[in-house]
Write a protein that holds these residues in place. Structure first.
Motif, PDB file in Angstrom:
ATOM      1  N   UNK A  95       0.783  -1.233   0.000  1.00  0.00           N
ATOM      2  CA  UNK A  95       0.000   0.000   0.000  1.00  0.00           C
ATOM      3  C   UNK A  95       0.808   1.273   0.000  1.00  0.00           C
ATOM      4  N   UNK A  96       1.714   1.446  -1.001  1.00  0.00           N
ATOM      5  CA  UNK A  96       2.483   2.689  -1.115  1.00  0.00           C
ATOM      6  C   UNK A  96       1.713   3.651  -2.006  1.00  0.00           C
ATOM      7  N   UNK A 116       4.368  10.733   0.992  1.00  0.00           N
ATOM      8  CA  UNK A 116       4.471   9.292   0.782  1.00  0.00           C
ATOM      9  C   UNK A 116       3.829   8.594   1.967  1.00  0.00           C
ATOM     10  N   UNK A 117       2.945   7.654   1.685  1.00  0.00           N
ATOM     11  CA  UNK A 117       2.344   6.858   2.750  1.00  0.00           C
ATOM     12  C   UNK A 117       2.495   5.381   2.407  1.00  0.00           C
ATOM     13  N   UNK A 118       2.729   4.571   3.433  1.00  0.00           N
ATOM     14  CA  UNK A 118       2.892   3.129   3.262  1.00  0.00           C
ATOM     15  C   UNK A 118       2.035   2.443   4.322  1.00  0.00           C
ATOM     16  N   UNK A 128       3.913  -0.163  10.409  1.00  0.00           N
ATOM     17  CA  UNK A 128       2.677   0.227   9.741  1.00  0.00           C
ATOM     18  C   UNK A 128       2.482   1.738   9.765  1.00  0.00           C
ATOM     19  N   UNK A 129       1.572   2.174   8.895  1.00  0.00           N
ATOM     20  CA  UNK A 129       1.147   3.591   8.854  1.00  0.00           C
ATOM     21  C   UNK A 129       2.341   4.543   8.765  1.00  0.00           C
ATOM     22  N   UNK A 130       3.243   4.260   7.834  1.00  0.00           N
ATOM     23  CA  UNK A 130       4.401   5.130   7.606  1.00  0.00           C
ATOM     24  C   UNK A 130       3.975   6.332   6.770  1.00  0.00           C
ATOM     25  N   UNK A 160       5.805   6.577  11.982  1.00  0.00           N
ATOM     26  CA  UNK A 160       5.417   5.192  11.725  1.00  0.00           C
ATOM     27  C   UNK A 160       5.045   4.518  13.040  1.00  0.00           C
ATOM     28  N   UNK A 161       4.260   3.442  12.919  1.00  0.00           N
ATOM     29  CA  UNK A 161       3.864   2.637  14.064  1.00  0.00           C
ATOM     30  C   UNK A 161       4.657   1.333  14.061  1.00  0.00           C
TER      31      UNK A 161
END
Length: 338
Positions: A95-96, A116-118, A128-130, A160-161
């Motif tokens: 999920x980028x 940018x989100x990942x 997660x949730x970068x 990030x988490x």
């Protein structure tokens, strides 16, 4: 004047790059160099989904006689990632999404902050949730003439988490592709000791509690280093339980200091836990741990200060986690597990 737009479209179901050009610019030198720069990355990726679109547009004179003439052109670069997922060297990324725009002549800048989100990165344990926000500068002339990637990123947000908590940048930092030395400070919030200890894959080691901390990070040619990273427990503390298996009891019983430490940690209730961490690019990690608390089952529950040094290799530990999770054999299943 003429113009040309070039799109590098990477369709991830086939691991191939297509090059499509439109416009009237002629004799643009070394255009294929861009494709050759991207191709090795594409070939190394596997089990991909989503799309990546890299577009370049040039505007200027139609006759480009030499590489230096590229400086006179107005250029626009864009990189768009849409729900991109892939695996690379047993690392799974899902999920980028993001968009990066650069424009200018010989020096190009971002007109707005790139995002940018990942959704997740699985390196043996999940991140997660970068989210990353940055602006950038690219010296096109230096790259095109000297093949030097003078690309600078000014990062305003890194978040990030992981390990039950959060890491984030303490203040903005800069990464430069040519000047390979960059430094930043990451803050850690509410990391869970349960999840940290689980990385060791020891069934007889468990703990509770939350930790906050700070990690000064240095990125150089050798890799990533951490000098005097610090974690500190959050009140009211927690518990650590470590029981020796039969194979190690005989050895530990002959080591006075080690025997005392393992005896205390069989059921240790701590109010304070302080960790100082140093990490080298090859993964070698030295942890200085200071505990203050008591074992209600031993020594009449007397308060105890305990110092314990631990040496380990984090990269080998992560590799062990990857093998235990059988990442290579389950990539397809992990991608389908949305």
């Amino acid at each position: 004047d003429g113009d040309m737009t070039t799109h590098f479209l990477m369709p991830f179901d086939s691991n191939q790059i297509s090059l499509n050009s439109t416009g009237s610019l002629r004799n643009l030198p070394n255009l294929q160099h861009y494709v050759s720069s991207i191709t090795p990355i594409s070939n190394a990726l596997k089990t991909l989904s989503g799309t990546l679109l890299f577009a370049i547009s040039f505007q200027g004179s139609e006759d480009i006689a030499s590489p230096s003439d590229i400086e006179s052109l107005d250029k626009n670069f864009s990189l768009t990632l849409n729900d991109l997922s892939f695996s690379y060297d047993d690392i799974l990324v899902k999920g980028i999404n993001g968009r990066w725009l650069l424009s200018g002549t010989h020096v190009m800048n971002t007109n707005e902050s790139a995002t940018l989100s990942v959704d997740s990165i699985d390196i043996g344990f999940p991140i997660t949730d970068l989210n990353i926000n940055s602006t950038s500068l690219f010296d096109f002339k230096r790259y095109y003439i000297n093949d030097e990637m003078n690309l600078t990123f000014d990062v305003s947000l890194f978040d990030a988490q992981l390990l039950g908590g959060e890491i984030y940048n303490f203040k903005p930092f800069t990464i430069n592709a040519i000047d390979s030395t960059s430094s930043l400070v990451l803050k850690a919030k509410n990391l869970q000791l349960t999840e940290i200890l689980a990385l060791n894959q020891l069934e007889n080691l468990e703990g509770t509690g939350s930790l906050n901390g700070t990690f000064p990070v240095l990125i150089n040619e050798q890799g990533i280093e951490i000098h005097n990273g610090k974690l500190k427990s959050i009140a009211p503390g927690g518990e650590i339980r470590y029981s020796l298996d039969e194979a190690n009891k005989a050895f530990v019983s002959q080591q006075a200091g080690l025997n005392l430490a393992t005896d205390i940690l069989e059921n240790f209730h701590y109010s304070e836990l302080d960790i100082v961490a140093n990490f080298s690019p090859k993964g070698q990690t030295h942890l200085k741990n200071h505990f203050f608390g008591h074992n209600p089952d031993k020594y009449q529950g007397t308060p105890i200060n305990l110092n314990l040094n631990v040496e380990l290799n984090v990269l080998k530990m992560i590799r062990s986690l990857q093998l235990s999770n059988d990442i290579s054999d389950n990539i397809e299943n992990r991608f389908s597990d949305k």
